[in-house]
Design a protein around this motif. Structure first.
Motif, PDB file in Angstrom:
ATOM      1  N   ARG A 326       0.833  -1.198   0.000  1.00 19.28           N
ATOM      2  CA  ARG A 326       0.000   0.000   0.000  1.00 19.28           C
ATOM      3  C   ARG A 326       0.869   1.250   0.000  1.00 19.28           C
ATOM      4  O   ARG A 326       1.941   1.268   0.635  1.00 19.28           O
ATOM      5  N   ALA A 331      -2.305   3.547   4.355  1.00 21.60           N
ATOM      6  CA  ALA A 331      -1.935   2.441   5.236  1.00 21.60           C
ATOM      7  C   ALA A 331      -2.295   2.655   6.697  1.00 21.60           C
ATOM      8  O   ALA A 331      -2.088   1.757   7.522  1.00 21.60           O
ATOM      9  N   ARG A 334      -3.701  -0.122   9.254  1.00 23.77           N
ATOM     10  CA  ARG A 334      -3.401  -1.459   8.759  1.00 23.77           C
ATOM     11  C   ARG A 334      -2.311  -2.103   9.611  1.00 23.77           C
ATOM     12  O   ARG A 334      -1.517  -1.414  10.264  1.00 23.77           O
ATOM     13  N   THR A 472       1.244  -4.541   4.067  1.00 26.51           N
ATOM     14  CA  THR A 472       0.344  -4.741   5.199  1.00 26.51           C
ATOM     15  C   THR A 472      -0.542  -5.956   4.974  1.00 26.51           C
ATOM     16  O   THR A 472      -0.702  -6.437   3.860  1.00 26.51           O
ATOM     17  N   GLU A 474      -4.227  -7.673   4.836  1.00 26.22           N
ATOM     18  CA  GLU A 474      -5.590  -7.271   4.538  1.00 26.22           C
ATOM     19  C   GLU A 474      -6.392  -7.279   5.845  1.00 26.22           C
ATOM     20  O   GLU A 474      -6.100  -8.052   6.752  1.00 26.22           O
ATOM     21  N   PRO A 475      -7.393  -6.428   5.954  1.00 24.73           N
ATOM     22  CA  PRO A 475      -8.180  -6.419   7.194  1.00 24.73           C
ATOM     23  C   PRO A 475      -8.905  -7.745   7.404  1.00 24.73           C
ATOM     24  O   PRO A 475      -9.364  -8.376   6.452  1.00 24.73           O
TER      25      PRO A 475
END
Length: 700
Positions: A326, A331, A334, A472, A474-475
């Protein structure tokens, strides 16, 4: 000799891995500790069983408890076998011989080939029979066509035990031989692993903390049949009841059963004493003691301590989300998946920390100073173009690179400026009011590590050292399900006996506060088919599932029932208040937190259990909340047995708690700003005593 704090009974299997769902013909273990029965433990294969038994042995030794481990297969063979096979009459020679030759895995083993190799050492045909493989094995008959091998058909113990099978049969109903060939190598390793703490009966004196004993559930068949009639898996009933029987025997009866001379063949503990075993195993219905405690479990069932449940989660979970690169500006919030390394030092070169005048400290003399000024100045982004001669000064502004010839700066407020010169008092230290290059961050330094949630300050640091992109996770996506026929949507029409669904808004809000995506799967009625469909969708679209309601053991508690049917229930009945029913399991490979239906308990269980677990799955690592020791502003007498969390807030330097501990008081959640955590044991707390306060912000 015969006192044991803990009794474990193992129902062994020589077959292949039976999968994750509890079933018959697998390995089962029953445990009774200090007179209390544990729920039978399902073990899917021998590799797992060896690890489970070793763990139990180490746990009991560490706790200072004496352990009895009973196994349902013979420890020895009929007289003459050991000497014919190994040249020695002792049973442990056979154990060593088998351990060297048996190759075992969850899906296959070589017991049939080893049995054929044994048959080759004896005359005639046999003694082992039943080849269960598709290929022929020379020397191992498929049917009982044995003759002339010269060994007894049964040990003395089997000759006196109605219904007992011969140890020479390797497959089919009553395949004791397969159990022996796969079981004795495991016992040999376990015995050696914890020597000299293990004794094997009846070959060694039982003077050690751990005893291995041969035992047979068939001796209590009458009691097992009664339990089986009520439903369930026979093997699970057998190990539970036999462990109870051994633990419940009168010491004199147990001593009589263990006083046996059988130095080569071994013996079945309890043989000729079946009446005593059956009485000790009996399921006599007695009312439990009156405890007036709605959190009390059925008699004989233990709570799982909070720390034990947390350790279980921590050991079994791992990051489940993907990663992406990202740009820095996108970001924030994250979770870092890779370390961030500085591309440039900060500051990149030596600079001034103040507005003032710079010079070489070595050029100063004693006392007051007067230095000529060179023309020009050094400002941030516009450095002085030349060198500053020794004994001269130059005008510098905050953040400006130090020119060549300058290592010290004096504040402009401490200087008198004249025509082309400055004057100031002596005593200034070398390198005053300057910053060294890289004194904050050096090029190549790791400035942020994986698992960190990026903050605005982190973004500033990254930018300062030349970082434009970061990798990062991913959520995490969290599915939220409410269960129960009694629930209606807030604002809708609530009929008699119905309530508004408070859990879904609360749980989805918590999920989003944690920085994850909430997938609202709505309300599910008390229908296993409907719940199964919702769980299937959650497993397909989310990384973790939160359900509320249906996590206990009642008729309409479908969450725990479905997880149990799938063989995916990990732990429940956590020693926690509020939060009596808490199901921890897996559905379609996706972790499921079956939260209580009560909103107060649901929130506490989410914060205590689901929050650190979800952080780990999101790549953040295990995050324990930060608590603070503060004086109490309340009084409480706490019973032992459960960890308690009280809704609380800080006022005037003291932790005050909500006026009612009733978990139905939802207003207490809104009133509170955190939780007071009380330990598992008993406690008497008065005003001013130290308690642990955890702000809600520590969970986020």
């Amino acid at each position: 000799m015969s006192h044991f704090d803990t009794v474990a009974v193992i129902d062994w299997s020589g077959g292949s891995d039976t999968g994750p769902r509890p079933r018959k013909d697998a390995i089962w273990m029953g445990v009774t500790r200090d007179g209390l029965d544990k729920a039978p433990i399902y073990i899917r294969n021998r590799m797992e069983a060896e690890a489970v038994i070793a763990g139990l042995m180490e746990q009991e030794l560490e706790a200072g408890r004496r352990l009895f481990v009973g196994y349902d297969f013979p420890f020895g063979f009929p007289v003459g076998f050991a000497e014919g096979l190994t040249g020695r009459a002792g049973p442990f020679a056979v154990w060593d011989w088998l351990e060297e030759r048996i190759e075992d895995s969850p899906r296959a083993n070589n017991r049939f080939d080893v049995a054929a190799a044994i048959n080759a050492r004896f005359p005639g045909i046999g003694p082992f029979w039943f080849n269960g493989l598709k290929r022929d094995i020379p020397g191992l008959p498929r049917k009982d066509s044995r003759a002339g091998h010269g060994l007894p058909e049964r040990r003395v113990a089997e000759q006196r035990t109605p219904g007992a099978f011969t140890c020479w049969q390797l497959g089919g109903a009553g395949a004791v031989g397969g159990q022996i060939l796969t079981g004795l190598p495991v016992l040999n390793r376990l015995r050696r692993r914890l020597a000299p703490h293990v004794a094997v009966w009846p070959f060694e004196p039982l003077e050690t903390p751990v005893a291995f004993v041969e035992i047979w559930p068939g001796l209590i068949n009458k009691v097992v049949k009664q339990a089986e009639a009520a439903g369930g898996i026979r093997d699970a009933h057998q190990v539970r009841l036999l462990a109870r029987a051994v633990a419940g025997l009168h010491p004199d009866d147990r001593d009589a059963m263990l006083t046996i001379e059988a130095p080569e063949e071994g013996w079945i503990m309890g043989l000729d004493h079946e009446d005593k075993l059956n009485r000790a195993a009996g399921e006599t219905l007695k009312p439990p003691p009156l405890r007036d405690d709605c959190f009390a479990l059925p008699a004989g069932v233990d709570w799982t301590p909070v720390d034990e449940a947390l350790d279980l989660l921590r050991s079994r979970l791992q990051p489940v989300v993907g990663t992406t690169r990202r740009v820095l500006g996108e970001a924030r919030g994250r979770v870092l998946a890779e370390a961030v390394v500085a591309k440039r030092a900060n500051p990149p070169q030596a600079n001034t920390a103040v507005d003032g005048y710079g010079f070489a400290h070595a050029s100063l003399g004693e006392g007051d100073q007067v230095l000529p000024l060179v023309e020009g100045r050094s400002a941030a982004g516009k450095p002085f173009p030349g060198d500053v001669p020794e004994g001269s000064a130059v005008r510098v502004l905050t953040g400006a690179a130090l020119p060549q010839g300058v290592d010290t700066v004096i504040l402009q407020e401490d200087v008198r400026v004249g025509d082309g010169e400055i004057a100031f008092r002596g005593g200034l230290k070398a390198r005053a009011n300057t910053r060294k290059a890289g004194e904050d961050v050096a090029e190549g330094d790791t400035i942020l590590t994986p698992g960190r949630v990026l903050t605005p300050a982190d973004m500033a640091l990254c930018a300062a050292v030349g970082i434009a992109e970061v990798v990062t996770y991913e959520p995490l996506t969290v599915a939220v399900i409410s269960t129960g026929d009694e629930l209606v949507e807030p604002g809708g029409e609530a009929g008699e006996g119905q309530i508004f669904d408070a859990n879904r808004p609360m749980l989805t809000g918590l999920v989003e506060e944690f920085g994850y995506r909430a997938l609202d799967l709505g309300r599910v009625p008390d229908s296993r088919d409907a719940l199964r469909a919702a769980l299937d969708r959650g497993a397909a679209e989310a990384d973790v599932i939160l359900t509320s309601g249906g996590a206990s053991s009642g008729d309409e508690d479908h969450v725990s029932a479905l997880l149990n049917e799938a063989g995916a229930m990990a732990e429940w009945r956590i020693a926690l208040k509020p939060g009596r029913p808490l199901a921890l399991g897996v559905w379609g490979g996706t972790p499921v937190f079956g939260l209580p239906g009560n909103p107060v308990a649901a929130m506490v269980c989410t914060l205590v259990f689901a929050r650190p677990a979800m952080a780990l799955m999101a790549g953040q690592g295990w995050v324990a909340p930060q608590g603070f020791d503060v004086p109490a502003g309340f009084s409480k007498s706490k019973k032992p047995g459960r960890r308690e969390y009280l809704r609380a807030r800080m006022r005037d330097g003291h932790a005050e708690v909500f006026k009612s501990e009733g978990s139905g008081r939802i207003s207490g959640l809104s009133w509170a700003e955190g939780l007071v955590e009380l330990p598992d044991g008993a406690a008497e707390i008065g005003p001013g005593d130290t308690v642990r306060y955890i702000p809600f912000g520590s969970f986020r």
